[in-house]
Design an enzyme around this catalytic site. Structure first.
Site, PDB file in Angstrom:
ATOM      1  N   LYS A   1     -14.646 -22.426  59.090  1.00  0.00           N
ATOM      2  CA  LYS A   1     -15.738 -23.461  59.164  1.00  0.00           C
ATOM      3  C   LYS A   1     -16.824 -23.250  58.336  1.00  0.00           C
ATOM      4  O   LYS A   1     -17.428 -22.408  58.233  1.00  0.00           O
ATOM      5  CB  LYS A   1     -16.142 -23.711  60.762  1.00  0.00           C
ATOM      6  CG  LYS A   1     -17.175 -24.909  60.821  1.00  0.00           C
ATOM      7  CD  LYS A   1     -17.457 -25.079  62.478  1.00  0.00           C
ATOM      8  CE  LYS A   1     -18.358 -26.139  62.518  1.00  0.00           C
ATOM      9  NZ  LYS A   1     -18.083 -27.456  62.243  1.00  0.00           N
TER      10      LYS A   1
ATOM     11  N   LYS B   1      -7.045 -29.976  58.070  1.00  0.00           N
ATOM     12  CA  LYS B   1      -6.438 -29.816  59.468  1.00  0.00           C
ATOM     13  C   LYS B   1      -6.492 -30.759  60.359  1.00  0.00           C
ATOM     14  O   LYS B   1      -5.606 -31.238  61.264  1.00  0.00           O
ATOM     15  CB  LYS B   1      -6.966 -28.340  59.861  1.00  0.00           C
ATOM     16  CG  LYS B   1      -6.712 -27.203  58.814  1.00  0.00           C
ATOM     17  CD  LYS B   1      -7.480 -25.916  59.573  1.00  0.00           C
ATOM     18  CE  LYS B   1      -6.949 -24.738  58.898  1.00  0.00           C
ATOM     19  NZ  LYS B   1      -7.762 -23.486  59.008  1.00  0.00           N
ATOM     20  N   MET B   2      -7.645 -31.374  60.694  1.00  0.00           N
ATOM     21  CA  MET B   2      -7.909 -32.682  61.497  1.00  0.00           C
ATOM     22  C   MET B   2      -7.026 -33.768  60.959  1.00  0.00           C
ATOM     23  O   MET B   2      -6.879 -34.410  62.082  1.00  0.00           O
ATOM     24  CB  MET B   2      -9.251 -32.675  61.713  1.00  0.00           C
ATOM     25  CG  MET B   2     -10.101 -31.709  62.584  1.00  0.00           C
ATOM     26  SD  MET B   2      -9.277 -31.453  64.443  1.00  0.00           S
ATOM     27  CE  MET B   2      -9.104 -33.225  64.871  1.00  0.00           C
TER      28      MET B   2
ATOM     29  N   HIS C   1     -16.824 -21.043  66.300  1.00  0.00           N
ATOM     30  CA  HIS C   1     -15.908 -21.497  65.481  1.00  0.00           C
ATOM     31  C   HIS C   1     -15.074 -20.393  64.765  1.00  0.00           C
ATOM     32  O   HIS C   1     -15.526 -19.179  64.440  1.00  0.00           O
ATOM     33  CB  HIS C   1     -16.384 -22.546  64.810  1.00  0.00           C
ATOM     34  CG  HIS C   1     -16.692 -23.620  65.345  1.00  0.00           C
ATOM     35  ND1 HIS C   1     -18.268 -23.877  66.202  1.00  0.00           N
ATOM     36  CD2 HIS C   1     -16.203 -24.785  65.878  1.00  0.00           C
ATOM     37  CE1 HIS C   1     -18.035 -24.992  66.837  1.00  0.00           C
ATOM     38  NE2 HIS C   1     -17.232 -25.772  66.410  1.00  0.00           N
TER      39      HIS C   1
ATOM     40  N   ASN D   1     -18.872 -34.896  67.865  1.00  0.00           N
ATOM     41  CA  ASN D   1     -17.647 -34.257  68.424  1.00  0.00           C
ATOM     42  C   ASN D   1     -17.249 -35.324  69.579  1.00  0.00           C
ATOM     43  O   ASN D   1     -17.756 -36.152  70.110  1.00  0.00           O
ATOM     44  CB  ASN D   1     -18.206 -33.082  69.566  1.00  0.00           C
ATOM     45  CG  ASN D   1     -17.066 -32.234  70.023  1.00  0.00           C
ATOM     46  OD1 ASN D   1     -16.092 -32.715  70.357  1.00  0.00           O
ATOM     47  ND2 ASN D   1     -17.209 -30.822  69.713  1.00  0.00           N
ATOM     48  N   MET D   2     -16.019 -35.563  69.111  1.00  0.00           N
ATOM     49  CA  MET D   2     -15.199 -36.720  69.731  1.00  0.00           C
ATOM     50  C   MET D   2     -14.550 -36.327  71.112  1.00  0.00           C
ATOM     51  O   MET D   2     -13.835 -37.035  71.902  1.00  0.00           O
ATOM     52  CB  MET D   2     -14.010 -37.360  68.862  1.00  0.00           C
ATOM     53  CG  MET D   2     -14.659 -37.947  67.772  1.00  0.00           C
ATOM     54  SD  MET D   2     -15.103 -39.585  68.359  1.00  0.00           S
ATOM     55  CE  MET D   2     -15.995 -39.927  66.651  1.00  0.00           C
TER      56      MET D   2
ATOM     57  N   GLY E   1     -22.226 -29.178  63.989  1.00  0.00           N
ATOM     58  CA  GLY E   1     -22.944 -30.543  64.275  1.00  0.00           C
ATOM     59  C   GLY E   1     -22.913 -30.714  66.023  1.00  0.00           C
ATOM     60  O   GLY E   1     -23.924 -31.450  66.142  1.00  0.00           O
TER      61      GLY E   1
END
Length: 271
Positions: free
Chosen positions: A146, A12-13, A142, A110-111, A152
């Site tokens: 997941k 998905k990402m 979430h 996490n970005m 994280g």
């Protein structure tokens, strides 16, 4: 132009990153790596070892079990890698650390720019409130697909707090297994899974007669992809300017450039 290898291109990402890069004139997906992958836009290889395409940087959104082979590939090819996968064991984190001694590794739980701001906010709050008897609890939510729990990001939030507090806190994940009062030196971490929740993180500071909550809610997966692509293009540019030099990077991407004006910088005296 930055050439990117997308590790986990069919997830998905991975698909979100590929879609985002397709609209960016400054970078391109040169290849994908995914055991179940296929694409009309670039070649896809089942494993890193099978990849024959040269690139400037790797973006990873995969699973923890796929990371060791990716690290071997990145080290052998001297390609910077941006790790966005979570759920790492202590052993895997050690492998990442060793790999970062031989090639550039950017690893973040996490970005999102907002989440990285959250890290700074909770550190400030902990420094101000913990010694006044405030208890700290983290709740993350979430989607029901997941795999890892807690997230994280939740662990990174706890680590950020613990870092400025002298690493004196223990993490408690399940209070149903013991019947005793809450310790002052603990951070509770709780996971909720349901529906298609993209990602929510709440940090609660509970004191006597008052509660302070700091929240972040992701409305779209694209916020994570934007940060990952920015980190990848930066890493690729840095590597290109340092040909022949081994670069070891182990960072959480900085928040917005104006963050230092929004929040005062933490100094040793603050801690």
């Amino acid at each position: 132009m930055t050439k990117i290898i997308m590790h986990g291109c069919s997830g998905k990402m991975g698909k979100v990153v590929c879609s985002l890069v397709k609209e960016d004139p400054n970078c391109v997906i040169a290849a994908g790596i995914d055991p179940k992958g296929d694409s009309d836009d670039f070649p896809v290889f089942r494993t890193p070892a099978e990849c024959t395409v040269d690139a400037d940087v790797i973006i990873d959104f995969s699973t923890a079990s796929a990371i060791p082979a990716l690290l071997d590939y990145a080290v052998n090819k001297k390609i910077p890698v941006v790790l966005c996968t979570t759920g790492f064991s202590d052993e895997l984190n050690e492998q990442v650390k060793k790999a970062s001694e031989k090639t550039a590794v950017l690893k973040s739980a996490n970005m999102s720019v907002g989440v990285n701001l959250l890290f700074s906010l909770v550190q400030k709050a902990a420094l101000a409130l913990a010694d006044s008897g405030f208890d700290m609890e983290i709740v993350e939510k979430h989607h029901n697909q997941k795999i890892d729990a807690p997230s994280g990001t939740a662990l990174a939030i706890a680590d950020a707090i613990n870092e400025v507090m002298g690493n004196k806190y223990d993490y408690v994940y399940d209070r149903s297994q013991k019947r005793e009062k809450r310790s002052q030196n603990e951070i509770g971490i709780h996971a909720v899974r349901g529906g298609n929740i993209v990602g929510e993180h709440e940090v609660m500071f509970a004191g006597k007669d008052e509660i302070i909550e700091i929240n972040h809610r992701a409305m779209s997966k694209e916020i994570f992809a934007v940060g990952a692509v920015k980190a990848a293009t930066d890493a690729g540019a840095a590597a290109a300017s340092r040909v022949g030099e081994l670069v070891s990077v182990h960072v959480i991407p900085r928040p917005h450039e104006e963050i230092e004006y929004i929040l005062p910088t933490l100094t040793t005296s603050d801690r």
